[in-house]
Structures are given as structure tokens and as C-alpha cells.
Design a protein around this motif. Structure first.
Motif, short mmCIF file in Angstrom:
data_model
loop_
_atom_site.label_atom_id
_atom_site.label_comp_id
_atom_site.label_asym_id
_atom_site.label_seq_id
_atom_site.Cartn_x
_atom_site.Cartn_y
_atom_site.Cartn_z
N ALA A 34 46.11 29.32 38.66
CA ALA A 34 45.83 30.55 38.14
C ALA A 34 44.77 30.50 36.92
N ALA A 35 44.75 29.45 36.33
CA ALA A 35 43.63 29.27 35.14
C ALA A 35 42.41 29.49 35.57
N PRO A 36 41.77 29.21 36.68
CA PRO A 36 40.40 29.69 36.87
C PRO A 36 40.02 31.33 36.93
N MET A 37 41.07 31.87 37.28
CA MET A 37 41.06 33.46 36.94
C MET A 37 40.85 34.11 35.72
N ARG A 38 40.91 33.37 34.88
CA ARG A 38 40.75 33.82 33.25
C ARG A 38 39.14 34.28 33.22
N PRO A 39 39.01 35.07 32.12
CA PRO A 39 39.90 35.59 31.13
C PRO A 39 40.58 36.66 31.77
N PHE A 40 41.83 36.98 31.12
CA PHE A 40 42.98 38.16 31.43
C PHE A 40 42.78 38.92 30.50
N ALA A 41 42.53 40.59 31.00
CA ALA A 41 42.44 41.50 29.83
C ALA A 41 43.88 42.03 29.49
N SER A 42 44.75 41.71 30.37
CA SER A 42 46.04 42.32 29.87
C SER A 42 47.21 41.22 30.56
N LEU A 43 48.32 41.59 30.08
CA LEU A 43 49.49 40.54 30.61
C LEU A 43 49.77 41.12 32.20
N ALA A 44 49.43 42.23 32.38
CA ALA A 44 49.65 42.83 33.88
C ALA A 44 48.83 42.01 34.74
N GLN A 45 47.43 41.91 34.22
CA GLN A 45 46.58 40.91 35.08
C GLN A 45 46.87 39.66 35.14
N LEU A 46 47.50 39.01 34.14
CA LEU A 46 48.00 37.60 34.29
C LEU A 46 49.33 37.59 35.32
N LYS A 47 50.09 38.33 35.28
CA LYS A 47 51.09 38.38 36.37
C LYS A 47 50.78 38.95 37.81
N LEU A 48 49.70 39.25 37.94
CA LEU A 48 49.10 39.69 39.09
C LEU A 48 48.22 38.33 39.73
N ALA A 49 47.52 37.60 38.72
CA ALA A 49 47.03 36.53 39.07
C ALA A 49 48.11 35.37 39.76
N PHE A 50 49.35 35.36 39.32
CA PHE A 50 50.24 34.48 39.96
C PHE A 50 50.85 34.95 41.01
N VAL A 51 50.81 36.21 41.43
CA VAL A 51 51.05 36.95 42.71
C VAL A 51 50.06 36.57 43.66
N ARG A 52 48.85 36.62 43.24
CA ARG A 52 47.80 36.09 44.21
C ARG A 52 47.89 34.81 44.59
N VAL A 53 47.85 33.91 43.64
CA VAL A 53 48.22 32.24 43.95
C VAL A 53 49.22 32.15 44.91
N LEU A 54 50.54 32.76 44.93
CA LEU A 54 51.47 32.59 45.73
C LEU A 54 51.18 33.28 46.92
N ARG A 55 50.56 34.22 47.20
CA ARG A 55 50.16 34.78 48.44
C ARG A 55 49.12 34.10 49.06
N GLU A 56 48.23 33.17 48.28
CA GLU A 56 47.26 32.33 48.72
C GLU A 56 47.81 31.02 49.34
#
Length: 399
Positions: A34-56
């Protein structure tokens, strides 16, 4: 001092992973991806980044993630080998203080689960409020889900992982979901009211103008007043309406809301979520003294489901001029006409025609609604915008 998004965004990949150590059980690779998906504008965006990692992630990677988690009240707990995060979660749920009978039940369920699924049972034991489910609730959920198909439970367990991660991130970043918690509490408070024949069995059924229905209306009205609405009325058809003026009280309004009656054995969020969310928003606006460029009109519609009388959308129909006076002569199963029920509730039937709204006074209508299907859950998304709607017709026939 709590961790901040700014610190996470500025950290190196290694430091990012270190700061979020323990977020995923023995699986730092999720955080690293998830680190390369930064910067995160919100906590929700960080949480969704982890969802995306597991989806992929691959099937084997997802399976490995699940298998990295401990059993509930299992060997790792007994041998004090739980991670700090898991120990805290199982302790809050009282799993470290099981009775011998409860412990034996959980061991039996763990064995049956592992034999069927090949990965541990996953449940966010801290519950919707993050304070902990009871042991009874955990065991009941364990037993219920044991009957599910393997593919279904693979996805459900991953969803539970995301819920666990969400709670852990809230803890790490010092985030308290105050508005969400209030909505959960209010939905639970409304669900206390249910019609006779259902309430005794713990089932939620609220039909038009019953005692339970009227109790819900009174509660919604009280919450609107407490939240800071400028106008609150209980109208002639039973709708509960709150208006929060814009910066200019004469400005147009955005209408929102949903129904507070239910189907038989309904869910506590069906319809009611669309009332409680905007009430929470207005509460936050009023508390901060903010006024928007437009007004907000929240309507708790008195009836939509057609459970007591053979008529639907009584509440919204009245606002668009489609309340049919012929409905008043319909009788329910007990022989009580709609007219008598409305009079008994103190509603001024003669005022119904005056409820019709002028469309020119409104910007539009939006409704928040819980998803009644698998689309968002399967996509790992918390929110969707409906672009079309499926209409329905009901027919009454005789054999």
C-alpha cells in the motif's frame, strides 16, 4: 501521541511498514504494497488502499493472510502467543475469561471450522462500536456461519479482516468515529419499538400508526429538536419533518430522508439509516454553527412498505400530491380503517392536500440507503451512487 497521516505520507516504505506494524496479523506485505499508493488524503483513503491490495492479491496470498490469524480462544491464547493487538481484542470480548463450557464449545467449533474451511474463523470481535461483542454473540455467530459454503466464507473472513484493520487503524491514529457510533446507537434505540407478535420474539416489525410506529415518530422528532433543526413538525400523514435553514433562510432546500416503518421482521437500518445520517449531519453543522448555501429538509416518511394497508408510499405520496383519499376507507386485518387509525393518532386528515411541495423550492432529493445486495461488499467499497432504480408492481390475485 497518536500517529498522523502526515507522518505516514512522509515516511520511507520501511518506516511506513514499521509505523503500521501489527495492523495485519503477521502479514507486513499488505502494508508494504500500500505504501506506493501514498499520499493519502484521509484515513478512509488509507483503509481503501488496503482493500485494493487484498483485492489484487492472489488466492494463495489471501489464504496465507487468513491462516496467519489465531483461532478465537485457541492455542495461541492459551500459550500467551497472541500478538498485542489480538490479545487486546480477545480480552475485550471476554474470550480470556471463558467458562469451561464456553471454552469447550469454542474448541469444538474451531476444530469443525478448520476441518471444513482450512483457515481460521474470522470475526471482528470488538464489534460495530469497537468495544467488544459478548461471548454469547461470538459463539452464536460462529455456529451460524459454520453452515456457509467455503467460497462464501473466504470472502466473509476477508471482510472481517478489513473490519479488524479498520478498528486497529482508528486506534493507531486516534480516530473516534463519533458520528457513526451515534447512528449505530440511534438505530438500536429505534429498534426497541416493535409491533406485538414480533417484539416478544426479538423481531423488528413496525407498521403504520401502531404504538411502536408512533413511538418511533416521537423519538425522531425529539432527536431532530436536540440536533438543532430550525423547524420540526409531525405532519398530517405522520411524516416527521425537520428543516435546517441555509445561510439565507429563503434559499432553496435539498430534501433527504427515508421511511421509518418496516417490513415484517425487518432490519434496523432499512430506511432508518436514511433518516439518521442526515440528522447526524445537521447535528454536526449546528454544533459548529455552520450554515450551507441551501437549506436541508429531512423527512422521516411515515409509510412505504404497505404492510398494514394495501397502499404504499403514503408518506412520500402525500408530498407529491398522490395520496389517494380512497385509501382512507381500507381496513387492516383487525378491521380498523386507515381513517380511524389516523384520527386515533391525532392526525389532521383534512390537511393532507396542503402537504404537497413546490418543486421550484427544492434543489433535489437524495436518499442514503443501506445496500440490499452484494455489489459493494464484493467490490470492497463502503459507498456507491445509484444511477438507476428498479421499479416494482404488486398484484393481488385469487386462485
Amino acid at each position: 501521541m497518536s500517529l498522523t497521516l502526515a507522518a505516514l505520507n512522509a515516511a520511507s516504505t520501511a518506516e511506513f511498514a514499521r509505523l503500521l506494524d501489527g495492523t495485519f496479523e503477521h502479514s507486513p506485505w499488505v502494508v508494504e504494497r500500500a505504501a506506493p499508493m501514498r499520499p493519502f488524503a484521509s484515513l478512509a483513503q488509507l483503509k481503501l488502499a488496503f482493500v485494493r491490495v487484498l483485492r489484487e492479491a492472489t488466492h494463495d496470498e489471501r489464504l496465507a493472510l487468513l491462516r496467519a490469524h489465531p483461532e478465537l480462544a485457541g492455542r495461541a491464547m492459551v500459550s500467551n502467543a497472541l500478538t498485542a493487538e489480538s490479545n487486546d481484542e480477545q480480552s475485550r470480548a471476554g474470550l480470556t475469561a471463558c467458562s469451561p463450557e464456553e471454552f469447550a464449545t469454542l474448541q469444538r467449533l474451531n476444530a469443525a471450522w478448520n476441518a471444513k474451511f482450512g483457515f481460521p474463523f474470522m470475526l471482528a470481535v470488538r464489534g460495530p462500536r469497537g468495544t467488544g461483542l459478548t461471548r454469547g454473540q461470538i459463539i452464536a455467530e460462529f455456529e451460524r456461519r459454520l453452515a456457509n459454503p467455503v467460497d462464501h466464507e473466504l470472502e466473509e473472513c476477508l471482510r472481517q479482516v478489513h473490519r479488524v484493520v479498520e478498528i486497529r487503524l482508528d486506534d493507531k491514529l486516534g480516530h473516534e468515529p463519533t458520528l457513526g457510533n451515534r447512528i449505530l446507537d440511534d438505530a438500536a434505540a429505534l429498534a426497541v419499538h416493535s409491533d406485538p407478535g414480533f417484539a416478544e420474539h426479538g423481531l423488528l416489525t413496525v407498521t403504520y400508526l401502531t404504538d411502536a410506529h408512533r413511538a418511533c415518530a416521537r423519538q425522531l422528532e425529539a432527536w431532530m429538536r436536540e440536533a438543532g433543526f430550525d423547524e420540526v413538525v409531525h405532519d398530517a400523514v405522520g411524516n416527521v419533518v425537520g428543516v435546517y435553514h441555509g445561510a439565507d433562510p429563503a434559499s432553496r432546500r435539498l430534501m433527504t430522508g427515508s421511511h421509518y416503518d418496516t417490513v415484517r421482521n425487518g432490519g434496523r437500518f432499512d430506511g432508518r439509516l436514511g433518516i439518521l445520517v442526515p440528522i447526524a449531519c445537521v447535528r454536526a453543522l449546528a454544533k459548529s454553527g455552520r450554515r450551507l448555501p441551501y437549506g436541508i429538509e429531512v423527512v422521516g416518511f411515515a409509510e412505504e412498505e404497505g404492510q398494514r394497508y394495501k397502499a404504499t408510499f403514503l408518506g412520500s405520496g402525500a408530498l407529491v400530491g398522490r395520496f389517494d383519499p380512497a385509501w382512507l376507507d381500507q381496513a387492516d386485518a383487525a378491521g380498523i380503517t386507515m381513517r380511524d387509525a389516523m384520527r386515533g393518532a391525532g392526525l389532521a386528515i383534512e390537511d393532507i392536500p396542503a402537504l404537497v411541495r413546490d418543486p421550484a423550492r427544492y434543489l433535489g432529493f437524495v436518499e442514503v440507503h443501506i445496500e440490499q445486495g452484494p455489489v459493494l461488499a464484493e467490490a470492497g467499497l463502503p459507498l456507491g451512487v445509484v444511477t438507476s432504480i428498479n421499479g416494482s408492481l404488486r398484484f393481488v390475485g385469487e386462485a
